[in-house]
Design a protein around this motif. Structure first.
Motif, PDB file in Angstrom:
ATOM      1  N   ALA A  28       0.879  -1.351   0.213  1.00  0.00           N
ATOM      2  CA  ALA A  28       0.021   0.165  -0.025  1.00  0.00           C
ATOM      3  C   ALA A  28       0.621   1.418   0.070  1.00  0.00           C
ATOM      4  CB  ALA A  28      -0.891  -0.002   1.723  1.00  0.00           C
ATOM      5  N   THR A  29       0.271   2.334  -0.602  1.00  0.00           N
ATOM      6  CA  THR A  29       1.430   3.314   0.105  1.00  0.00           C
ATOM      7  C   THR A  29       0.511   4.228   0.951  1.00  0.00           C
ATOM      8  OG1 THR A  29       0.878   3.298  -2.860  1.00  0.00           O
ATOM      9  CG2 THR A  29       1.384   5.784  -1.859  1.00  0.00           C
ATOM     10  N   MET A  30       1.805   4.466   1.595  1.00  0.00           N
ATOM     11  CA  MET A  30       1.544   5.021   2.648  1.00  0.00           C
ATOM     12  C   MET A  30       1.676   6.355   2.500  1.00  0.00           C
ATOM     13  SD  MET A  30       2.726   4.228   6.240  1.00  0.00           S
ATOM     14  CE  MET A  30       3.146   4.932   7.655  1.00  0.00           C
ATOM     15  N   ALA A  31       0.989   7.677   3.515  1.00  0.00           N
ATOM     16  CA  ALA A  31       1.591   8.810   3.634  1.00  0.00           C
ATOM     17  C   ALA A  31       2.133   8.975   5.247  1.00  0.00           C
ATOM     18  CB  ALA A  31       0.987  10.166   3.670  1.00  0.00           C
ATOM     19  N   ASP A  32       3.652   8.742   5.319  1.00  0.00           N
ATOM     20  CA  ASP A  32       3.762   8.898   6.440  1.00  0.00           C
ATOM     21  C   ASP A  32       4.275  10.242   7.120  1.00  0.00           C
ATOM     22  OD1 ASP A  32       5.468   7.803   8.455  1.00  0.00           O
ATOM     23  OD2 ASP A  32       6.475   6.267   7.586  1.00  0.00           O
ATOM     24  N   LEU A  33       2.760  10.212   8.111  1.00  0.00           N
ATOM     25  CA  LEU A  33       2.978  12.093   9.113  1.00  0.00           C
ATOM     26  C   LEU A  33       3.455  11.613  10.245  1.00  0.00           C
ATOM     27  CD1 LEU A  33      -0.935  12.457   8.047  1.00  0.00           C
ATOM     28  CD2 LEU A  33       0.928  13.035   6.880  1.00  0.00           C
ATOM     29  N   ASP A  34       3.493  10.523  10.663  1.00  0.00           N
ATOM     30  CA  ASP A  34       4.889  10.257  11.615  1.00  0.00           C
ATOM     31  C   ASP A  34       6.478  10.944  11.812  1.00  0.00           C
ATOM     32  OD1 ASP A  34       5.314   9.999  14.362  1.00  0.00           O
ATOM     33  OD2 ASP A  34       6.367   7.727  13.963  1.00  0.00           O
ATOM     34  N   GLU A  35       6.676  10.130   9.833  1.00  0.00           N
ATOM     35  CA  GLU A  35       8.210  10.598   9.753  1.00  0.00           C
ATOM     36  C   GLU A  35       8.209  11.993   8.831  1.00  0.00           C
ATOM     37  OE1 GLU A  35      11.028   9.502   5.960  1.00  0.00           O
ATOM     38  OE2 GLU A  35      10.535   7.786   7.228  1.00  0.00           O
ATOM     39  N   ALA A  36       7.451  12.256   8.486  1.00  0.00           N
ATOM     40  CA  ALA A  36       7.206  13.961   7.988  1.00  0.00           C
ATOM     41  C   ALA A  36       7.409  14.877   8.893  1.00  0.00           C
ATOM     42  CB  ALA A  36       5.506  13.982   7.133  1.00  0.00           C
ATOM     43  N   ILE A  59       1.778  18.306   6.240  1.00  0.00           N
ATOM     44  CA  ILE A  59       0.970  16.669   6.070  1.00  0.00           C
ATOM     45  C   ILE A  59      -0.078  16.787   4.486  1.00  0.00           C
ATOM     46  CG2 ILE A  59      -1.778  15.921   6.568  1.00  0.00           C
ATOM     47  CD1 ILE A  59      -1.229  16.976   8.954  1.00  0.00           C
ATOM     48  N   ALA A  60      -0.853  18.414   4.358  1.00  0.00           N
ATOM     49  CA  ALA A  60      -0.902  18.310   2.980  1.00  0.00           C
ATOM     50  C   ALA A  60      -0.237  17.711   1.622  1.00  0.00           C
ATOM     51  CB  ALA A  60      -1.431  19.642   2.714  1.00  0.00           C
ATOM     52  N   ALA A  61       1.605  18.235   2.190  1.00  0.00           N
ATOM     53  CA  ALA A  61       2.292  18.353   1.073  1.00  0.00           C
ATOM     54  C   ALA A  61       2.475  16.564   0.809  1.00  0.00           C
ATOM     55  CB  ALA A  61       3.464  18.853   1.536  1.00  0.00           C
ATOM     56  N   PHE A  63       0.769  14.091   1.726  1.00  0.00           N
ATOM     57  CA  PHE A  63      -0.503  13.361   1.118  1.00  0.00           C
ATOM     58  C   PHE A  63      -0.177  13.578  -0.881  1.00  0.00           C
ATOM     59  CE2 PHE A  63      -2.410  12.462   5.404  1.00  0.00           C
ATOM     60  CZ  PHE A  63      -2.867  11.029   4.369  1.00  0.00           C
ATOM     61  N   TYR A  64       0.568  14.226  -0.578  1.00  0.00           N
ATOM     62  CA  TYR A  64       1.027  14.932  -2.108  1.00  0.00           C
ATOM     63  C   TYR A  64       1.232  14.343  -2.748  1.00  0.00           C
ATOM     64  CZ  TYR A  64       1.350  17.853  -6.666  1.00  0.00           C
ATOM     65  OH  TYR A  64       1.495  17.812  -7.846  1.00  0.00           O
ATOM     66  N   ASP A  65       3.153  14.294  -1.919  1.00  0.00           N
ATOM     67  CA  ASP A  65       3.911  12.670  -2.862  1.00  0.00           C
ATOM     68  C   ASP A  65       3.491  11.921  -2.727  1.00  0.00           C
ATOM     69  OD1 ASP A  65       5.345  15.867  -3.111  1.00  0.00           O
ATOM     70  OD2 ASP A  65       6.336  15.327  -1.432  1.00  0.00           O
ATOM     71  N   ALA A  66       2.774  11.190  -1.745  1.00  0.00           N
ATOM     72  CA  ALA A  66       2.714   9.857  -1.720  1.00  0.00           C
ATOM     73  C   ALA A  66       1.699   9.510  -2.861  1.00  0.00           C
ATOM     74  CB  ALA A  66       1.533   9.709  -0.032  1.00  0.00           C
ATOM     75  N   MET A  67       0.829  10.877  -2.882  1.00  0.00           N
ATOM     76  CA  MET A  67      -0.383  10.077  -3.971  1.00  0.00           C
ATOM     77  C   MET A  67       0.439  10.287  -6.148  1.00  0.00           C
ATOM     78  SD  MET A  67      -4.090  11.805  -2.578  1.00  0.00           S
ATOM     79  CE  MET A  67      -3.500  13.289  -3.205  1.00  0.00           C
ATOM     80  N   HIS A  68       1.324  11.269  -5.678  1.00  0.00           N
ATOM     81  CA  HIS A  68       1.890  11.139  -7.363  1.00  0.00           C
ATOM     82  C   HIS A  68       3.149  10.348  -7.095  1.00  0.00           C
ATOM     83  CE1 HIS A  68      -0.842  14.657  -6.969  1.00  0.00           C
ATOM     84  NE2 HIS A  68      -0.775  14.425  -8.444  1.00  0.00           N
TER      85      HIS A  68
END
Length: 68
Positions: A28-36, A59-61, A63-68
């Protein structure tokens, strides 16, 4: 983890590690907010847990990076 939430740090770190492992195992693609966010106080409100304006931008950046 900062402020009144410092006592929860161990559980939070274990949960985040389990989420990372599950995402990896499932491919799965993951937006790792803990790391960010890295619990950087400049990203958090004074309560030490919730994101402030700078944190919301991170957070927005993330998620954007994870989706692109």
């Amino acid at each position: 983890v900062t402020g009144g939430y410092i006592g929860l740090a161990s559980g939070i770190h274990r949960l985040n590690a389990a989420i990372r492992q599950m995402a990896s195992e499932e491919g799965a693609t993951m937006a790792d907010l803990d790391e960010a966010l890295d619990w950087n106080s400049s990203y958090l409100l004074s309560d030490g847990l919730h994101p402030g304006p700078a944190g919301n931008q991170v957070i927005a950046a993330t998620f954007y990076d994870a989706m692109h």
